[in-house]
Design a protein around this motif. Structure first.
Motif, PDB file in Angstrom:
ATOM      1  N   PRO A  64      19.346  -6.030  -3.161  1.00 16.83           N
ATOM      2  CA  PRO A  64      18.787  -5.409  -2.197  1.00 16.83           C
ATOM      3  C   PRO A  64      18.292  -3.974  -2.549  1.00 16.83           C
ATOM      4  CG  PRO A  64      20.760  -6.554  -1.677  1.00 16.83           C
ATOM      5  CD  PRO A  64      20.768  -6.582  -2.929  1.00 16.83           C
ATOM      6  N   ARG A  65      19.021  -3.206  -2.981  1.00 17.31           N
ATOM      7  CA  ARG A  65      18.883  -1.826  -3.240  1.00 17.31           C
ATOM      8  C   ARG A  65      17.431  -1.533  -3.925  1.00 17.31           C
ATOM      9  NH1 ARG A  65      21.934   2.465  -6.644  1.00 17.31           N
ATOM     10  NH2 ARG A  65      20.549   4.341  -6.811  1.00 17.31           N
TER      11      ARG A  65
ATOM     12  N   ALA B  59       9.735  -2.194  -2.246  1.00 14.99           N
ATOM     13  CA  ALA B  59       9.235  -2.178  -0.777  1.00 14.99           C
ATOM     14  C   ALA B  59       8.738  -0.673  -0.438  1.00 14.99           C
ATOM     15  CB  ALA B  59       9.894  -3.068   0.195  1.00 14.99           C
ATOM     16  N   GLY B  60       9.674  -0.035  -0.517  1.00 13.93           N
ATOM     17  CA  GLY B  60       9.501   1.320  -0.220  1.00 13.93           C
ATOM     18  C   GLY B  60       8.292   2.071  -0.533  1.00 13.93           C
TER      19      GLY B  60
ATOM     20  N   LEU C  32       4.903  -8.907  -7.631  1.00 14.46           N
ATOM     21  CA  LEU C  32       5.563  -8.047  -8.307  1.00 14.46           C
ATOM     22  C   LEU C  32       6.736  -7.592  -7.420  1.00 14.46           C
ATOM     23  CD1 LEU C  32       2.546  -5.440  -9.114  1.00 14.46           C
ATOM     24  CD2 LEU C  32       4.246  -6.256 -10.644  1.00 14.46           C
ATOM     25  N   LEU C  33       6.518  -7.862  -6.042  1.00 12.83           N
ATOM     26  CA  LEU C  33       7.491  -7.404  -4.887  1.00 12.83           C
ATOM     27  C   LEU C  33       8.688  -8.431  -4.962  1.00 12.83           C
ATOM     28  CD1 LEU C  33       5.427  -5.868  -2.176  1.00 12.83           C
ATOM     29  CD2 LEU C  33       6.649  -4.837  -3.801  1.00 12.83           C
TER      30      LEU C  33
ATOM     31  N   GLY D 198       1.908  -1.491  -4.346  1.00  6.24           N
ATOM     32  CA  GLY D 198       1.374  -0.513  -3.227  1.00  6.24           C
ATOM     33  C   GLY D 198      -0.240  -0.354  -3.428  1.00  6.24           C
ATOM     34  N   GLY D 199      -0.568   0.035  -4.679  1.00  5.21           N
ATOM     35  CA  GLY D 199      -1.953   0.291  -5.045  1.00  5.21           C
ATOM     36  C   GLY D 199      -2.761  -1.053  -4.809  1.00  5.21           C
ATOM     37  N   ALA D 200      -2.225  -2.226  -5.273  1.00  3.15           N
ATOM     38  CA  ALA D 200      -3.103  -3.361  -5.079  1.00  3.15           C
ATOM     39  C   ALA D 200      -3.291  -3.757  -3.352  1.00  3.15           C
ATOM     40  CB  ALA D 200      -2.370  -4.612  -5.440  1.00  3.15           C
ATOM     41  N   LEU D 201      -2.258  -3.352  -2.652  1.00  3.56           N
ATOM     42  CA  LEU D 201      -2.283  -3.650  -1.227  1.00  3.56           C
ATOM     43  C   LEU D 201      -2.988  -2.505  -0.736  1.00  3.56           C
ATOM     44  CD1 LEU D 201       1.292  -4.934  -0.552  1.00  3.56           C
ATOM     45  CD2 LEU D 201      -0.542  -6.147  -0.494  1.00  3.56           C
ATOM     46  N   GLY D 202      -3.212  -1.524  -1.160  1.00  5.10           N
ATOM     47  CA  GLY D 202      -4.020  -0.381  -0.690  1.00  5.10           C
ATOM     48  C   GLY D 202      -5.592  -0.770  -0.842  1.00  5.10           C
TER      49      GLY D 202
END
Length: 129
Positions: free
Chosen positions: A2-3, A9-10, A49-50, A70-74
């Motif tokens: 979880p960490r 995710a963060g 990836l996530l 995050g780059g891909a989702l951005g």
């Protein structure tokens, strides 16, 4: 796990936020269209990836995967929001944005962390199953 999932995710959320704020505050005449297939591929890669990277017991792997995701989702979000991905950075005829930089840095960190993790645990790789 979880960490590590939280780190992935963060970091993805932070990258998306930085990218969107930067694109919103930096007007640019350079935009490039992306097809729907590219957006679907970006979402699929980010999800993979996530989902899979945090299974490796390494915070570096999770961080690299989160930054790249995050780059891909951005790219996905900005492409939908602006009907084309804005490219506020232009250097020597090459146009790019924060998402592109995040993808490159995240991939480099991910690859380096995977190689380091493998090297550090190489004795476990030689054990018979």
């Amino acid at each position: 796990m979880p960490r590590r999932r939280l780190v992935a995710a963060g970091s993805a959320i932070v990258v998306i936020a930085i990218d969107l704020v930067h694109e919103r505050l930096t007007p640019t005449p350079f935009h490039h269209a992306r097809s729907a297939a590219v957006f679907v591929l970006a979402a699929g890669i980010a999800a993979a990836l996530l989902w899979f990277a945090p299974r490796v017991p390494s915070l570096g792997v999770s961080l690299g995967a989160g930054i790249a995701a995050g780059g891909a989702l951005g790219t996905l979000v900005s492409g939908i929001a602006w009907s084309g991905v804005p490219d506020p950075f232009v250097h020597a005829g090459i146009a790019f944005n924060v998402s592109d930089v995040a993808i490159a840095l995240g991939d480099a960190l991910l690859l380096g962390a995977v190689l380091f993790h493998g090297w550090r645990h190489r004795h476990e790789l030689r054990q018979p199953v």
